[in-house]
Design a protein around this motif. Structure first.
Motif, PDB file in Angstrom:
ATOM      1  N   ALA A   1      75.660  56.922 172.587  1.00 42.65           N
ATOM      2  CA  ALA A   1      74.877  57.671 173.561  1.00 42.65           C
ATOM      3  C   ALA A   1      73.993  56.691 174.306  1.00 42.65           C
ATOM      4  N   GLY A   2      73.921  56.800 175.607  1.00 42.26           N
ATOM      5  CA  GLY A   2      73.130  55.888 176.405  1.00 42.26           C
ATOM      6  C   GLY A   2      71.646  56.165 176.325  1.00 42.26           C
ATOM      7  N   ASN A   3      71.176  56.712 175.244  1.00 46.97           N
ATOM      8  CA  ASN A   3      69.781  57.054 175.042  1.00 46.97           C
ATOM      9  C   ASN A   3      69.005  55.795 174.683  1.00 46.97           C
ATOM     10  N   SER A   4      67.925  55.505 175.403  1.00 53.09           N
ATOM     11  CA  SER A   4      67.147  54.293 175.141  1.00 53.09           C
ATOM     12  C   SER A   4      66.482  54.320 173.773  1.00 53.09           C
ATOM     13  N   ASP A   5      66.241  55.513 173.218  1.00 52.92           N
ATOM     14  CA  ASP A   5      65.632  55.610 171.900  1.00 52.92           C
ATOM     15  C   ASP A   5      66.617  55.254 170.790  1.00 52.92           C
ATOM     16  N   SER A   6      67.887  55.464 171.023  1.00 49.62           N
ATOM     17  CA  SER A   6      68.894  55.129 170.017  1.00 49.62           C
ATOM     18  C   SER A   6      70.095  54.523 170.730  1.00 49.62           C
ATOM     19  N   PRO A   7      70.200  53.206 170.726  1.00 51.99           N
ATOM     20  CA  PRO A   7      71.267  52.554 171.456  1.00 51.99           C
ATOM     21  C   PRO A   7      72.657  52.910 170.939  1.00 51.99           C
ATOM     22  N   GLU A   8      72.749  53.306 169.676  1.00 56.93           N
ATOM     23  CA  GLU A   8      74.044  53.686 169.128  1.00 56.93           C
ATOM     24  C   GLU A   8      73.890  54.955 168.313  1.00 56.93           C
ATOM     25  N   ARG A   9      74.847  55.827 168.471  1.00 57.98           N
ATOM     26  CA  ARG A   9      74.817  57.097 167.756  1.00 57.98           C
ATOM     27  C   ARG A   9      76.170  57.285 167.100  1.00 57.98           C
ATOM     28  N   GLU A  10      76.181  57.521 165.795  1.00 55.20           N
ATOM     29  CA  GLU A  10      77.437  57.740 165.090  1.00 55.20           C
ATOM     30  C   GLU A  10      77.471  59.173 164.587  1.00 55.20           C
ATOM     31  N   ILE A  11      78.548  59.860 164.973  1.00 53.80           N
ATOM     32  CA  ILE A  11      78.714  61.264 164.612  1.00 53.80           C
ATOM     33  C   ILE A  11      80.036  61.422 163.886  1.00 53.80           C
ATOM     34  N   ARG A  12      80.006  62.135 162.777  1.00 52.70           N
ATOM     35  CA  ARG A  12      81.244  62.486 162.079  1.00 52.70           C
ATOM     36  C   ARG A  12      81.559  63.935 162.408  1.00 52.70           C
TER      37      ARG A  12
END
Length: 91
Positions: free
Chosen positions: A6-17
């Motif tokens: 996700a291009g969210n500045s608060d979380s540069p990487e998002r992992e979803i299962r």
């Protein structure tokens, strides 16, 4: 399993299962935040997961109305007068 950045500045990487359960329901889990949502479709599970994350991170949700509090069998005035301190067993 799905992985999305996700291009969210608060979380540069998002992992979803994302898992299809034996009963046909879909379960989506955000591994960074540690929350899970379940729904009848993939899209609905992901949308619900986004809403849960927004609520958990303080970007969503709202305070209940007096009517909603009464529907739970609680007097709104009593609920508002309660201390915010947790009981010892929960601290």
């Amino acid at each position: 399993m799905a992985r999305a950045d996700a291009g969210n500045s608060d979380s540069p990487e998002r992992e979803i299962r994302l898992v299809k359960n034996p009963d046909g329901q879909w379960t989506a889990r955000d591994l960074r935040v540690g929350v899970t949502a379940q729904a009848k479709s993939r899209d609905e599970a992901l949308d619900t997961l986004d809403a849960v994350i927004a609520a958990v991170e303080g970007d969503g949700g709202r305070s209940p109305t007096d009517e909603e509090i009464r529907d739970l069998g609680v007097d709104p005035e009593v609920a508002r007068s309660q201390s915010d301190n947790l009981p010892d067993v929960l601290q």
